[in-house]
Design a protein around this motif. Structure first.
Motif, PDB file in Angstrom:
ATOM      1  N   GLU A   9       0.797  -1.208   0.000  1.00  0.00           N
ATOM      2  CA  GLU A   9       0.000   0.000   0.000  1.00  0.00           C
ATOM      3  C   GLU A   9       0.839   1.271   0.000  1.00  0.00           C
ATOM      4  O   GLU A   9       0.388   2.316  -0.473  1.00  0.00           O
ATOM      5  CB  GLU A   9      -0.941   0.010   1.208  1.00  0.00           C
ATOM      6  CG  GLU A   9      -0.235  -0.025   2.542  1.00  0.00           C
ATOM      7  CD  GLU A   9      -1.220  -0.091   3.694  1.00  0.00           C
ATOM      8  OE1 GLU A   9      -2.433   0.016   3.443  1.00  0.00           O
ATOM      9  OE2 GLU A   9      -0.786  -0.257   4.840  1.00  0.00           O
ATOM     10  N   GLU A  10       2.075   1.206   0.507  1.00  0.00           N
ATOM     11  CA  GLU A  10       2.915   2.401   0.508  1.00  0.00           C
ATOM     12  C   GLU A  10       3.307   2.816  -0.908  1.00  0.00           C
ATOM     13  O   GLU A  10       3.703   3.961  -1.132  1.00  0.00           O
ATOM     14  CB  GLU A  10       4.168   2.157   1.339  1.00  0.00           C
ATOM     15  CG  GLU A  10       3.884   1.966   2.825  1.00  0.00           C
ATOM     16  CD  GLU A  10       5.146   1.829   3.646  1.00  0.00           C
ATOM     17  OE1 GLU A  10       6.239   1.974   3.058  1.00  0.00           O
ATOM     18  OE2 GLU A  10       5.049   1.576   4.859  1.00  0.00           O
ATOM     19  N   ILE A  11       3.173   1.905  -1.852  1.00  0.00           N
ATOM     20  CA  ILE A  11       3.416   2.225  -3.255  1.00  0.00           C
ATOM     21  C   ILE A  11       2.105   2.410  -4.004  1.00  0.00           C
ATOM     22  O   ILE A  11       1.964   3.314  -4.830  1.00  0.00           O
ATOM     23  CB  ILE A  11       4.255   1.117  -3.932  1.00  0.00           C
ATOM     24  CG1 ILE A  11       5.621   0.983  -3.230  1.00  0.00           C
ATOM     25  CG2 ILE A  11       4.446   1.398  -5.406  1.00  0.00           C
ATOM     26  CD1 ILE A  11       6.461  -0.149  -3.765  1.00  0.00           C
ATOM     27  N   GLY A  15       5.961   8.767  -0.085  1.00  0.00           N
ATOM     28  CA  GLY A  15       4.696   8.688  -0.803  1.00  0.00           C
ATOM     29  C   GLY A  15       4.426   9.922  -1.636  1.00  0.00           C
ATOM     30  O   GLY A  15       3.933   9.828  -2.763  1.00  0.00           O
ATOM     31  N   LYS A  35      -0.907   3.616   8.536  1.00  0.00           N
ATOM     32  CA  LYS A  35       0.028   2.653   7.960  1.00  0.00           C
ATOM     33  C   LYS A  35       0.798   3.266   6.798  1.00  0.00           C
ATOM     34  O   LYS A  35       1.985   3.000   6.617  1.00  0.00           O
ATOM     35  CB  LYS A  35      -0.731   1.416   7.480  1.00  0.00           C
ATOM     36  CG  LYS A  35      -1.306   0.586   8.616  1.00  0.00           C
ATOM     37  CD  LYS A  35      -2.074  -0.594   8.066  1.00  0.00           C
ATOM     38  CE  LYS A  35      -2.703  -1.419   9.184  1.00  0.00           C
ATOM     39  NZ  LYS A  35      -3.506  -2.545   8.657  1.00  0.00           N
ATOM     40  N   VAL A  36       0.112   4.069   6.003  1.00  0.00           N
ATOM     41  CA  VAL A  36       0.779   4.659   4.841  1.00  0.00           C
ATOM     42  C   VAL A  36       1.761   5.739   5.260  1.00  0.00           C
ATOM     43  O   VAL A  36       2.859   5.843   4.724  1.00  0.00           O
ATOM     44  CB  VAL A  36      -0.280   5.228   3.871  1.00  0.00           C
ATOM     45  CG1 VAL A  36       0.383   5.984   2.740  1.00  0.00           C
ATOM     46  CG2 VAL A  36      -1.124   4.094   3.313  1.00  0.00           C
ATOM     47  N   GLY A  37       1.371   6.562   6.220  1.00  0.00           N
ATOM     48  CA  GLY A  37       2.222   7.681   6.590  1.00  0.00           C
ATOM     49  C   GLY A  37       2.550   7.693   8.059  1.00  0.00           C
ATOM     50  O   GLY A  37       2.362   8.698   8.733  1.00  0.00           O
ATOM     51  N   HIS A  80       7.889   8.025   5.464  1.00  0.00           N
ATOM     52  CA  HIS A  80       6.866   7.411   4.624  1.00  0.00           C
ATOM     53  C   HIS A  80       6.048   8.473   3.895  1.00  0.00           C
ATOM     54  O   HIS A  80       5.708   8.313   2.721  1.00  0.00           O
ATOM     55  CB  HIS A  80       5.948   6.541   5.485  1.00  0.00           C
ATOM     56  CG  HIS A  80       6.588   5.265   5.939  1.00  0.00           C
ATOM     57  ND1 HIS A  80       6.055   4.473   6.927  1.00  0.00           N
ATOM     58  CD2 HIS A  80       7.731   4.650   5.554  1.00  0.00           C
ATOM     59  CE1 HIS A  80       6.826   3.433   7.122  1.00  0.00           C
ATOM     60  NE2 HIS A  80       7.856   3.519   6.298  1.00  0.00           N
TER      61      HIS A  80
END
Length: 380
Positions: A47-49, A172, A161-163, A168
């Motif tokens: 998900e980070e991508i 992103g 979770k993403v940031g 991160h």
């Protein structure tokens, strides 16, 4: 004649025709569900991508028509992309600056009103017939805070979770920025490269599906901006006429939240109702709630059917279910991308199923199969 009917409804093993049809559909449905589960699992893992790439697709769908318009006026392609990106950055930065300025100037007054509202509520609850002690009130507030924190964990989980760290967030943002630039520069080439991954016989269908999906995505982004502006102006205007503090930040919050169809305006409007209750009292809160409901009804019964429904061909029930499922799977990112994903996939599948890309029955090249715009060429 009766014997022939029996032979058609029962095979050599005695299995009825209805059961054969049910089993044929069942294993196909299981395959689709299994493939969808694998895709969702991969998206969650990466998900980070994936999230920055999806953000880049939405931004590209928003900006591509402007780039194409400047190109038709003989602007160099690189200059049209640069001017469009800079203008977009200025608009977003301007909104952020306005919100920060308004919050800093109005927060002290809101804090004073919050304390006064708490004292009034405590006085009412401590009097008969409620007779609530300060200890009980403090316990209720702690329980309410714990419940809100627990329920909001699912909602904000995807964003955390993403940031979760500054690194991160920066990574992103850079991925989204560079992906947006490349999509605007050579979106058609990127999609043609993806199409070449498929077998040669499937390439015309995928090319046509990509054109339909991109056209639907650009329509969704344009229409959703109109819906978000209507929601923001409507709710912000009610807050302004009620004399509430932070009226402009409320409108900006509603603007961004409205990119989550149907639900976004309601959730952000609830913030305005709380501010009205704290600052003005029950009467102002009721008026603010009525304003939020009117704006929501306008969106649900006018804007969604006429604009969104006509642009993306997705039923409002599918919108609500999609947003709920996206929120449960990936939090805020899931809620944001659920509807455009559903609309785009629906357009692509419908195009493939219609077989309109076959033309006269002969296999054609990707460039002659479907005249709809490819990614990065919307509006050309």
């Amino acid at each position: 004649m009766a014997r022939r009917v029996v032979e058609e409804t029962v095979d050599d093993l005695g299995v009825p025709r209805g059961m054969r049809i049910a089993t044929a559909w069942s294993w196909r449905i299981l395959v689709v569900v299994g493939a969808s589960a694998v895709v969702i699992a991969l998206v969650v893992v990466f998900e980070e991508i994936v999230v920055p790439l999806l953000v880049a697709m939405l931004v590209s769908a928003l900006l591509a028509p402007t780039v194409a318009t400047l190109g038709r006026h003989r602007w160099p392609h690189w200059l049209a992309i640069l001017v469009t990106l800079v203008a977009f950055a200025i608009v977003v930065a301007g909104l952020v600056v306005i919100v920060v300025w308004q919050v800093r100037s109005g927060l002290p007054q809101l804090e004073r009103e919050s304390v006064a509202a708490y004292d009034r509520a405590r006085g009412v609850l401590s009097a008969p017939p409620w007779n609530v002690s300060d200890a009980q009130l403090a316990s209720w507030i702690n329980d309410l805070g714990a419940l809100a924190q627990k329920d909001s964990g699912v909602l904000i989980g995807g964003a955390v979770k993403v940031g979760g760290t500054l690194g991160h967030l920066l990574a992103g943002a850079l991925i989204a920025l560079f992906a947006t630039i490349f999509m605007l520069i050579d979106g058609r080439g990127i999609w043609n490269w993806i199409v070449r991954i498929f077998p040669r016989a499937a390439r015309p269908a995928m090319s046509a599906a990509g054109g339909s999906g991109w056209s639907t995505l650009t329509k969704f982004v344009r229409v959703q901006i109109v819906v978000a502006l209507v929601n923001a102006i409507g709710i912000g205007a009610v807050a302004f006429f009620l004399g509430l503090p932070l009226a402009v930040p409320i409108g900006v919050v509603v603007l961004f939240a409205s990119f989550i169809p149907v639900i976004g305006a309601i959730v952000s409007g609830a913030i305005a109702v709380v501010i009205a209750l704290v600052y003005g009292g029950p009467v102002q809160a009721v008026v603010m709630l009525a304003g939020v409901l009117v704006v929501h009804l306008l969106e649900a019964h006018v804007l969604q059917p006429l604009l969104v429904g006509g642009a993306v061909k997705v039923h409002p029930l599918a919108v609500v279910v999609g947003v709920a499922a996206g929120t449960a799977i990936a939090g805020v990112p899931g809620a944001l991308f659920a509807v455009p994903l559903i609309a785009t996939v629906n357009a692509m599948v419908t195009t493939i199923a219609s077989r309109s890309w076959r033309g006269s029955g002969q296999t054609r090249t990707a460039s002659t199969t479907h005249p709809a715009p490819r990614p990065g060429s919307a509006g050309e």
